[in-house]
Design a protein around this motif. Sequence first.
Motif, short mmCIF file in Angstrom:
data_model
loop_
_atom_site.label_atom_id
_atom_site.label_comp_id
_atom_site.label_asym_id
_atom_site.label_seq_id
_atom_site.Cartn_x
_atom_site.Cartn_y
_atom_site.Cartn_z
N ASP A 104 -52.97 -57.12 7.19
CA ASP A 104 -52.00 -56.84 6.23
C ASP A 104 -52.18 -56.10 5.11
O ASP A 104 -51.62 -55.84 4.26
CB ASP A 104 -51.26 -58.34 5.80
N LEU A 108 -54.60 -57.41 20.24
CA LEU A 108 -55.65 -57.01 19.19
C LEU A 108 -56.81 -56.26 19.48
O LEU A 108 -57.48 -55.80 18.51
CB LEU A 108 -56.15 -58.67 18.70
N GLU A 125 -54.18 -56.77 13.01
CA GLU A 125 -53.75 -57.99 12.28
C GLU A 125 -53.75 -57.98 10.56
O GLU A 125 -53.36 -58.74 9.92
CB GLU A 125 -54.17 -59.15 12.66
#
Length: 156
Positions: A63, A31, A61
């Motif tokens: 989307d 991350l 992360e």
Amino acid sequence: MTQDASFDDGREAPLNLGAFDVDDLKVMSSLVQDAVFPITEMTWRQPERRFAILLNRFRWEDDGQQRHGAERVQALLVVDNVLKISSQGVDRQEKDMVLSLLSVEFTPSDDGAGHLDLTLAGDGAIRLEVEALEVTLKDVTRPYRAPSGKAPSHDA
């Protein structure tokens, strides 16, 4: 009676994660890959045994990149239980230097202590000798459009 979901229920929440073992740290490392930060945003509070970086991390992360474009967010990466810090390829006197974080890895010793290596682009590295693994990552601002407008790439 149940209540219908609202728009806010579907929004992406800021990260607030802790890593206390190698598996947790692997997730956190992914991350913070390609996070950038000015050298002036690193701090070590020796009496508290705490090292922290205010970094601008890419939102791997996320989307919704197709919908709103690539985003970054400012986040605090905090390492507790730090006994000693060393670095290579990092000139703290060069106040305009911007560093890029590639990975965070932990090498344990027999007693649970060990060292945490922050690998930087350009052959730089920061090593933190720790009494125990305790790392937190917390987003502290709202996401913003990545200045480059795209995801970082490692193509040769």
